[in-house]
Every structure is written in C-alpha cells, then in structure tokens.
Design an enzyme around this catalytic site. Structure first.
Site, PDB file in Angstrom:
ATOM      1  CG  HIS A 123      -1.905   0.997   1.388  1.00 52.09           C
ATOM      2  ND1 HIS A 123      -1.625   2.281   1.773  1.00 52.09           N
ATOM      3  CD2 HIS A 123      -3.238   0.937   1.182  1.00 52.09           C
ATOM      4  CE1 HIS A 123      -2.767   2.971   1.803  1.00 52.09           C
ATOM      5  NE2 HIS A 123      -3.751   2.185   1.455  1.00 52.09           N
ATOM      6  CG  ASP A 200       0.693  -2.357   6.118  1.00 52.13           C
ATOM      7  OD1 ASP A 200      -0.244  -2.454   6.918  1.00 52.13           O
ATOM      8  OD2 ASP A 200       0.605  -1.724   5.046  1.00 52.13           O
ATOM      9  CD  GLN A 203      -6.785  -4.621   4.320  1.00 51.22           C
ATOM     10  OE1 GLN A 203      -7.706  -5.329   4.745  1.00 51.22           O
ATOM     11  NE2 GLN A 203      -7.000  -3.392   3.898  1.00 51.22           N
ATOM     12  CE  LYS A 226      -7.109  -0.120   6.334  1.00 49.78           C
ATOM     13  NZ  LYS A 226      -7.936   0.319   5.204  1.00 49.78           N
ATOM     14  CB  CYS A 366      -3.594   3.252  -1.614  1.00 55.36           C
ATOM     15  SG  CYS A 366      -4.846   4.489  -1.298  1.00 55.36           S
TER      16      CYS A 366
END
Ligand code: 7TS
Length: 416
Positions: A123, A200, A203, A226, A366
């Site tokens: 991303h 990261d 997700q 999220k 993104c």
C-alpha cells in the site's frame, strides 16, 4: 464455532439500512469496516460519563478516563500476542504508525548506501514514507517482485536482502490480492541480515489470529477502523526495547519528563510518542471493538472469511467473463478479492452495482506499483468481514450480471 451472522448482524445498526431502494450489501471492508452498537455506545458512554483529559488530573473523571484509555493498550497488545502493553503506541492510523518509524527510527539509523527492501504489493502508506526517508538519508529502495499467482517471489526477496539492508517492510496481507505473506520466513531473512522487519498489519490484525512473537517481526502497525473500531486510531507495536532506542516523533505535552530552557528529557515508554491530548474517546471505543472480536475469537473470524472468500471466488469465476486476481487457495489468502470484468472499466462496474445497493471498491487501492505489475489501471474489489453472508455474494453476482448485460447492450447498440 461457526459465526452466526444472522444474530451478529443485529449488532450493526447500519446493516439494516437501504441504499438505492435495496438492502445494503457492504463489501468494502478492506477500506473500512462497519461498527457494532457496542463501539458506538462506548463513544457515547465515555462522553456522557467520563470525559476528561488523561494522565494529568487527579480528579475522579481524569482517573477513570486514564484507566479506560490505558486499559485499551493492554487489549491491543493481547490482540496481537504482544507481551507488554508498554510496547504499544497509539497513533492516528497505520499510515502514521509507519511514518513514525520512518522518522523516529529511520532518520537516526539510515545513511547513504543503506538499503530498504519493500515489495511490489505494498500500500502507498508502506512505500511513500520510505521514499521520503530515502530522500532525506540517501538510502536506496529495493522492491521484491510477485509471481504469476500473486505471491511474493521469496527467492528474489532473499537475494535482495543483504548486508546493506537496514530495513525490510512488508504487508502481512495484500489489500488488493488478499495474499498472506510468510512473515516468519521473511523475519528469518531480515534477522540474518541484521535488518529491522516492519509488518504492515492493516489487513491482517482485523482478519487473522496474529502473534507478533511467533511472527518474529520487530514492528507491527494496524488501524482500528478496519477492525470494527472508530476512525482516528492506529496502533504501533515495537519489540521490547526498540521504542527506548527511538527519538521522539512529535514534541509537546505528555511526551516529556523534564523541560528546561536549554532542553528536555523524554517520558518513558509509549508516552514519548503520544504528544498532546490523544484521541481518548476513540481509543476507548476501540477497546469495545477488541472485546467484540475477542468474544467471537479470531480463529472463527478467519474460518468464516475463508468460507465466504472461497464461495465468492468460485461464484465470480463461474459467472463468466470475470477474472479474479491473486491466489485462489483460501489457505494462503484473505478476503480482499480483486477482479476484472472483461471489457468493462471497474468504475463503471462499481457505479452499476451501487445502484443495486452493493458497495464494492474500484480503483488502484493505493497500490499503484501493483497495478503496474498487473498491467491494469484499476481493479474491482469486494472485501469481506465477519458479518458478510453468502447471499450477499449472490447479490453481487446478480448486480454484476446486470452490469455485463448493460454493457453488452451498449456495445451492440454502438456497433449498429
Ligand atoms: N496498509 C494496508 C495494507 C492497507 O490496506 C491500508 C488501507 C493501509 C496500510 C493504510 O491504512 P490507514 O488506516 O492508515 O489509511 N487500505 C485501504 C484500502 O484498501 N482501501 O481503502 C483503504
């Protein structure tokens, strides 16, 4: 235990609304998730009964607000298998967590000639902060490729990580392809090279059981919004001792120990990185989101999403004229499903399915490096969460059939 979506959906007020005269089918969970009443109520409860600034008052409200806020640090740590609540910093979002590391760690540690290894599936929030850091320090960026199945080329990644590598920063799960990366294996590569590994987790923390100790990473970043929580709250976890090695990111109140005219000393632990009045109410409401996920159990959330993702991939590819990007095996992927409809631009698809009450996302998500790699300007993306049902996938397929019909008609009309 199987997740009882029919019962659970009653906890989410927004899921009973209509869009364009149809029941809302919300399939844009990789962008942000909907909020259960417990989270919405936690916000109201805080403002109605506890509102005070934290860490500075000794009156009852200040003490209660401080305890509630600090309690969420422990819950966030527990959610990702971290041992110490003091290794958790609250930020605004994943993006700010990564920027914090780029500034507070990167500025001090990187020099000209050092290398930062990323992947083509990142991303922008895990690319641009490193480009800025490279511009400040003279470090170089290297990008690991992806194979035809949408998985990281681990041999290439291994060959990119060497003695110049100071940082490896990879996504745990792709927001476009759904690919889950083998972090423990990558952690070994980084460790051998003496490089820091940032993951990261934007997700993954919402969708998978995560254990940062077992993964072996040094830094893990994610966003509350999220995973059922409010917007405006991010989390940064760093391996024990790492925060102490880092310089402050922002200066101001709360982050100091002693301030003198000629200079200051810093607060201990995460407070050094939480300058000013933090997002108290939203952090406390994030605690309610973590409780909600904890009560369901992340293993069951994952199982539910595996089922619905497998169903969706089969239904999409079976419906004709649709290609799904990324791995198809749900053991190695999550519920962000990007797809192409032959000959129709994703924005047109998204507009038509919206007329049927179905919310999906179209765009580059993104992830422009990944779009270039896939040789597409954009994709459609349906992304699932714990409240989605198979009948919602059916509604998406029906709306896509309609879109295909409309564009088939338009094409034949213009051909005449
Ligand atoms: N990393 C990944 C893998 C993401 O999917 C996102 C947001 C971010 C970082 C940034 O999170 P933020 O909370 O700081 O904005 N992804 C998306 C998406 O896929 N659609 O909208 C936002």
């Amino acid at each position: 235990m199987t997740i009882d979506t029919a019962r659970l959906r009653e906890d989410f007020p927004i899921l009973s609304r209509e869009v364009n005269g149809r029941a809302l089918v919300y399939l844009d969970n990789a962008a942000t998730t909907q909020k259960p009443r417990a989270v919405i109520d936690a916000l109201t409860h805080y403002y109605e009964t506890q509102n005070a600034n934290i860490h500075r008052g000794i009156h009852t409200l200040a003490v209660e607000a401080t305890e509630a806020y600090e309690g969420v640090r422990a819950k966030a740590a527990r959610h990702i298998g971290a041992r110490n609540a003091e290794d958790i910093v609250f930020t605004r979002n994943t993006t700010e967590s990564i920027n914090l590391v780029a500034r507070a760690w990167g500025d001090a540690k990187l020099r000209e000639g050092d290398e930062i290894v990323l992947t083509l599936m990142e991303h922008h929030s895990n690319i641009v902060p490193w480009q800025l850091l490279a511009a400040r320090t003279g470090a170089q960026l290297r990008y690991a490729d992806i194979d035809a199945a949408g998985q990281l080329d681990l041999d290439e990644l291994r060959s990119l990580i060497g003695e110049r590598t100071k940082l490896v920063s990879v996504t745990h799960m792709s927001n476009v392809l759904g690919t889950i990366n083998p972090i423990a294996e990558i952690a070994e590569m980084a460790r051998e090279a003496g490089a820091l590994l940032l993951v990261d987790g934007a997700q993954s923390a919402p969708h998978l059981p995560v254990d940062v100790e077992a993964l072996g990473c040094d830094v893990f970043a994610f966003s509350a919004h999220k995973m059922l929580g409010p917007t405006g709250v991010g989390v940064l976890w760093a391996r024990a001792g790492l925060l102490a090695e880092m310089e402050p990111f922002l200066g101001g109140g709360e982050m100091i120990s002693i301030v003198k005219p000629e200079g200051s000393t810093w607060a201990e632990g995460p407070h050094k990185f939480e300058a000013g009045t933090p997002n108290i109410a939203d952090v406390i409401a994030f605690g309610a989101a973590l409780d909600y996920l904890d009560a369901l159990g992340m293993a069951d959330v994952r199982e539910h999403e595996k089922r619905i993702t497998a169903y969706a991939i089969e239904a999409l590819e079976g419906s004709g004229g649709i290609t799904v990007h990324g791995p198809h095996d749900v053991e190695v992927r999550g519920g962000a499903v990007s797809f192409e409809v032959d000959g129709v631009h994703p924005h047109d698809i998204s507009t038509i399915v919206d007329a049927y009450g179905v919310a999906i996302r179209a765009g580059h998500h993104c992830a422009q490096l990944l779009m270039r790699h896939l040789s597409v300007p954009a994709t459609n993306r349906a992304s699932f969460y714990l409240y989605n049902e198979e009948r919602e996938v059916d509604a998406l397929i029906e709306a896509l059939d309609e879109a295909k019909r409309v564009f088939g008609r338009v094409e034949s009309r213009t051909a005449v």
